[in-house]
Each structure stands twice: as structure tokens, then as C-alpha cells.
Design a protein around this motif. Structure first.
Motif, PDB file in Angstrom:
ATOM      1  N   MET A 101      24.469   2.376 -18.609  1.00  0.00           N
ATOM      2  CA  MET A 101      25.209   1.319 -17.922  1.00  0.00           C
ATOM      3  C   MET A 101      25.543   0.255 -18.970  1.00  0.00           C
ATOM      4  SD  MET A 101      23.330   0.261 -14.410  1.00  0.00           S
ATOM      5  CE  MET A 101      23.880   0.877 -12.852  1.00  0.00           C
TER       6      MET A 101
ATOM      7  N   THR B   7      30.239  -8.986  -1.391  1.00  0.00           N
ATOM      8  CA  THR B   7      30.568  -7.662  -1.965  1.00  0.00           C
ATOM      9  C   THR B   7      31.708  -7.037  -1.179  1.00  0.00           C
ATOM     10  OG1 THR B   7      29.757  -5.369  -2.032  1.00  0.00           O
ATOM     11  CG2 THR B   7      28.499  -6.863  -0.686  1.00  0.00           C
TER      12      THR B   7
ATOM     13  N   GLY C  52      22.072  -7.957  -7.336  1.00  0.00           N
ATOM     14  CA  GLY C  52      21.725  -8.969  -8.340  1.00  0.00           C
ATOM     15  C   GLY C  52      20.542  -9.825  -7.930  1.00  0.00           C
TER      16      GLY C  52
ATOM     17  N   ARG D 295      21.450  -8.116 -13.122  1.00  0.00           N
ATOM     18  CA  ARG D 295      21.626  -6.936 -12.260  1.00  0.00           C
ATOM     19  C   ARG D 295      20.305  -6.584 -11.581  1.00  0.00           C
ATOM     20  NH1 ARG D 295      23.327  -2.822 -16.152  1.00  0.00           N
ATOM     21  NH2 ARG D 295      25.437  -3.627 -15.915  1.00  0.00           N
TER      22      ARG D 295
ATOM     23  N   MET E 206      15.369  -3.001 -16.097  1.00  0.00           N
ATOM     24  CA  MET E 206      15.976  -4.318 -16.321  1.00  0.00           C
ATOM     25  C   MET E 206      15.857  -4.727 -17.794  1.00  0.00           C
ATOM     26  SD  MET E 206      14.683  -6.343 -12.984  1.00  0.00           S
ATOM     27  CE  MET E 206      15.872  -6.726 -11.705  1.00  0.00           C
TER      28      MET E 206
ATOM     29  N   VAL F  53      24.040  -6.216 -19.336  1.00  0.00           N
ATOM     30  CA  VAL F  53      24.358  -7.468 -18.642  1.00  0.00           C
ATOM     31  C   VAL F  53      24.782  -8.460 -19.721  1.00  0.00           C
ATOM     32  CG1 VAL F  53      23.409  -9.346 -17.234  1.00  0.00           C
ATOM     33  CG2 VAL F  53      22.645  -6.976 -16.846  1.00  0.00           C
TER      34      VAL F  53
ATOM     35  N   LEU G 252      23.435  -2.840  -5.237  1.00  0.00           N
ATOM     36  CA  LEU G 252      23.176  -3.506  -6.520  1.00  0.00           C
ATOM     37  C   LEU G 252      23.669  -4.949  -6.389  1.00  0.00           C
ATOM     38  CD1 LEU G 252      21.944  -2.276  -9.097  1.00  0.00           C
ATOM     39  CD2 LEU G 252      24.256  -1.713  -9.828  1.00  0.00           C
TER      40      LEU G 252
ATOM     41  N   GLU H  49      25.963 -13.844 -17.418  1.00  0.00           N
ATOM     42  CA  GLU H  49      26.239 -13.062 -16.194  1.00  0.00           C
ATOM     43  C   GLU H  49      25.022 -13.019 -15.278  1.00  0.00           C
ATOM     44  OE1 GLU H  49      29.487  -9.918 -18.094  1.00  0.00           O
ATOM     45  OE2 GLU H  49      27.646  -9.125 -17.201  1.00  0.00           O
TER      46      GLU H  49
ATOM     47  N   TRP I 180      18.651  -3.031 -19.558  1.00  0.00           N
ATOM     48  CA  TRP I 180      19.978  -3.568 -19.208  1.00  0.00           C
ATOM     49  C   TRP I 180      20.315  -4.863 -19.953  1.00  0.00           C
ATOM     50  CZ3 TRP I 180      18.938  -3.241 -13.222  1.00  0.00           C
ATOM     51  CH2 TRP I 180      18.931  -1.896 -12.830  1.00  0.00           C
TER      52      TRP I 180
END
Ligand SMILES: NC(=O)c1ccc[n+]([C@@H]2O[C@H](COP(=O)([O-])OP(=O)(O)OC[C@H]3O[C@@H](n4cnc5c(N)ncnc54)[C@H](OP(=O)(O)O)[C@@H]3O)[C@@H](O)[C@H]2O)c1
Length: 334
Positions: free
Chosen positions: A62, A105, A98, A72, A51, A65, A96, A69, A54
Motif C-alpha cells: 500500500m 466516505t 482512519g 490509516r 501501521m 501514509v 478503512l 495525512e 504504513w
């Protein structure tokens, strides 16, 4: 009664350790699934060292984020409404989803999990992403052979503990590096490692000399920095170093410290290779089935560090970087 979803958004790019002000805690009404969608009520949310990667504005495996937003995170939960033929109300699922209480989803990347086979938190732990990382990182990238010396860092953690136990199952000698006497006791007495090194007690190099007199065949690196350097200095001919992570470097405000002992790769004709769990998605089911057998036989154990309450997310995440988690860290929500 209308349901409310609480969630964490990224408010700012952290400098060093993330602070509460780097996050926005917000709420919104829970939406209804449209055709093809399902609504998942999250029960456990995985907190992972990744994290921290990210939320950097940097190129990685990836996209970062974005500011504003949803943060993740992997999670497991229960389907509470579905207009997707693959999922029914009452199914337990992972995905995934959040850092939030409810996720809408379309079902892509969502997998059903069997809570009769194992309790739900295990699907974020040994039967989830960390377990898969250990399995494929060790067996595919590390290629351990019976009798070889395997060393793993962050050895009492979610990935490291599984690496060491699989190496034992494959008849290797295993030394784990962990912080503090309790974690060292745990990996030797409860998980069956041959020896433990407390990197907080004294420099790792002296311990490695004692526990690995003929050198290291496989070093599974979760921490980077000085411990990676110490392992490099003790390689055996043909050794394999698995670069899984470098948690000691994730909150650096300056450049990452690279290894200075890298010429040991040359003299020992050794390799150092990165591993990424996402490359093995197609083989998760096969690995999970094999690991479930090892779990049932008592050869593969895991512990989960479960903290209550979504609102604690900013502070709970830091446990990973302060060595305060005991096993796979996750939030219990719902
Ligand atoms: N490549 C992939 O696909 C992949 C997938 C998952 C995870 N990972 C990586 O695997 C590593 C372990 O992840 P995890 O989820 O299993 O976490 P974890 O080991 O359960 O928790 C993190 C642990 O790291 C250790 N640590 C923290 N700061 C440290 C430091 N400065 N020096 C040495 N150790 C430190 C702490 O253990 P001690 O108490 O022993 O210090 C802490 O408990 C991370 O680097 C992560 O990024 C990679």
C-alpha cells in the motif's frame, strides 16, 4: 449542535518506536454527507502492527501514509447520516476509516456488519482482517494436512491465536510460541493448542526439538528474526513456511535481519511464501460464514484488548511492539 471530529495525522516519519511527537492530534467540524456519501461515527478503531509499515517512506503493498495525512486504520462504527442508497442511518459498518471519530466516505470498501450475529469488536478481530489473515494464510498458503505439525509465532495474538485453533480444527498438532507464562497458559488451556513455547524463558530451538521431535510441517511466521531462524532449522521434508509478518523487525533502525538457516529450504525441499490478506477480499464472506459456525460450536475463540479513548492512540499502539497486548488490540471511541 455542531459536532467536532478529533483525529490523528502523521507529523513525522518515526525512527525506531513511534513517539507522540510523530503525530498531530487535531480537530475540525464534522461535515455533512454530499450526494452518494455517508457519515460514520467510529466506535472501535483497529490498532495493527502493519501501521508501523504504513508510516515508513518505503515501497510496500500500500502507498505510505503521507506527512500531514490522516493515519490509516480499519474501524467499525454506525452510520449517522446517509445520502448513499446502499447504507441507512443505524447500519453498523466496517472499513478503512482512519484514526478519527467521524468518517465521511463514498461507501467504497465499506461493508455492513451484523451485530446480532457477533458483538462489534469481533468484526475487527476473529471475523475481521486478523481472522481472515489466519484463515487464508494457513489454509491457502500453509496447506496443512491432518496429523501434521503446525508451529505459529505471536500465538496468543490476533492472527496467531486463530491460526492455531484452525489448525486444531483441521486435526493438526499445534505448538504456539508466545511471550510469558500467562500467554502460554492461555493458548494451551483455553484455546486447545497441544503445547506452548515461552520464547522469553529460553532459546526457542531447544523447545522446538522437544515439542517437534520429527520436525515442523507448517511454520506460520508472525515475528521473523531469531524465531524464524530457529524454525528453519527444524523443518521436515516438504515443509511450508508462511511469511505473514515480522514484528520483531518493524522498529529496527538498521536493516532487517534475514534468516541465516535458509539452506534448510533446499535440503528439505521446503517452500517459504508470503501471504497478504488483501488478496482474499472476494472470499471474506465465505471464510466469515465458516468461522462463525466454528465460533458457535465453541471451537474458535478470541479475546480483544480494548483501550478507551482516541487520544491514547500513540501510546496504545506501542503495546503491540512491547508485547503488552492480550488479544486483538483496538481503541474504543464514541
Ligand atoms: N500478511 C498479512 O496480510 C497480515 C495481516 C495482519 C497481520 N499481519 C502480521 O501478523 C503479525 C501479528 O499481527 P497481529 O495483529 O495478530 O498482532 P498481535 O499478535 O495481536 O500483537 C503483536 C504481538 O507480537 C508479539 N511481538 C512483539 N514484538 C515481538 C518480538 N520482538 N519478538 C517476538 N514477538 C513479538 C507480541 O506477542 P508476545 O507477547 O507473544 O511477544 C505482541 O503481542 C504481525 O507481524 C502483522 O504484521 C499480516
Amino acid at each position: 449542535m455542531a459536532l467536532t471530529n478529533h483525529k490523528f495525522l502523521l507529523a513525522a516519519r518515526p525512527v525506531g518506536m513511534p513517539k507522540r511527537s510523530d503525530w498531530t492530534y487535531t480537530e475540525e467540524p464534522v461535515g455533512e454527507p454530499k450526494e452518494g456519501e455517508l457519515l460514520v461515527q467510529l466506535l472501535y478503531i483497529s490498532l495493527d502492527p502493519a501501521m508501523r509499515i504504513w508510516i515508513n517512506d518505503a515501497r510496500s503493498y500500500m502507498p505510505p501514509v503521507g506527512i500531514g495525512e490522516l493515519m490509516r486504520a480499519l474501524g467499525v462504527g454506525i452510520v449517522t447520516a446517509s445520502r448513499n442508497p446502499r447504507f441507512a442511518v443505524g447500519d453498523y459498518v466496517s472499513g478503512l476509516f482512519g484514526v478519527q471519530e467521524y468518517a465521511l466516505t463514498d461507501g467504497r470498501g465499506v461493508a455492513k456488519v451484523d451485530t446480532r450475529a457477533a458483538p462489534l469488536p469481533k468484526y475487527l478481530s476473529v471475523l475481521g482482517m486478523p481472522g481472515m489473515t489466519a484463515y487464508f494464510g494457513l489454509l491457502d498458503t500453509g496447506q496443512p494436512k491432518p496429523g501434521e505439525m503446525v508451529v505459529v509465532s505471536a500465538a496468543a495474538g490476533a492472527v496467531g491465536a486463530v491460526v492455531g485453533q484452525i489448525a486444531k480444527i483441521k486435526n493438526c498438532r499445534v505448538v504456539g510460541i508466545a511471550g510469558g507464562a500467562e500467554k502460554c497458559r492461555y493458548i494451551v488451556q483455553e484455546l486447545g493448542f497441544d503445547a506452548a513455547i515461552d520464547y522469553k524463558a529460553a532459546p526457542v530451538s531447544g523447545f522446538l526439538r522437544r515439542h517437534c521431535p520429527e520436525g515442523i510441517d507448517v511454520y506460520f511466521d508472525n515475528v521473523g528474526g531469531a524465531i524464524l531462524d530457529a524454525a528453519l532449522a527444524r523443518l521436515r521434508l516438504g515443509a511450508r513456511i508462511v511469511i505473514c509478518g515480522a514484528i520483531s523487525q518493524y522498529n529496527n533502525t538498521g536493516p532487517i535481519t534475514g534468516p541465516s538457516n535458509y539452506l534448510s529450504l533446499l535440503s528439505n525441499r521446503a517452500t517459504m511464501k508470503g501471504t497478504l490478506v488483501l488478496d482474499y477480499v472476494d472470499r471474506y464472506a465465505q471464510a466469515g460464514a465458516e468461522m462463525a459456525v466454528w465460533m458457535a460450536a465453541g471451537k474458535l475463540k478470541s479475546r480483544e484488548d480494548i483501550v478507551e479513548g482516541l487520544a491514547t492512540f500513540p501510546e496504545t499502539l506501542l503495546k503491540l511492539f512491547k508485547s503488552e497486548n492480550s488479544g486483538k488490540l483496538m481503541l474504543k471511541v464514541g
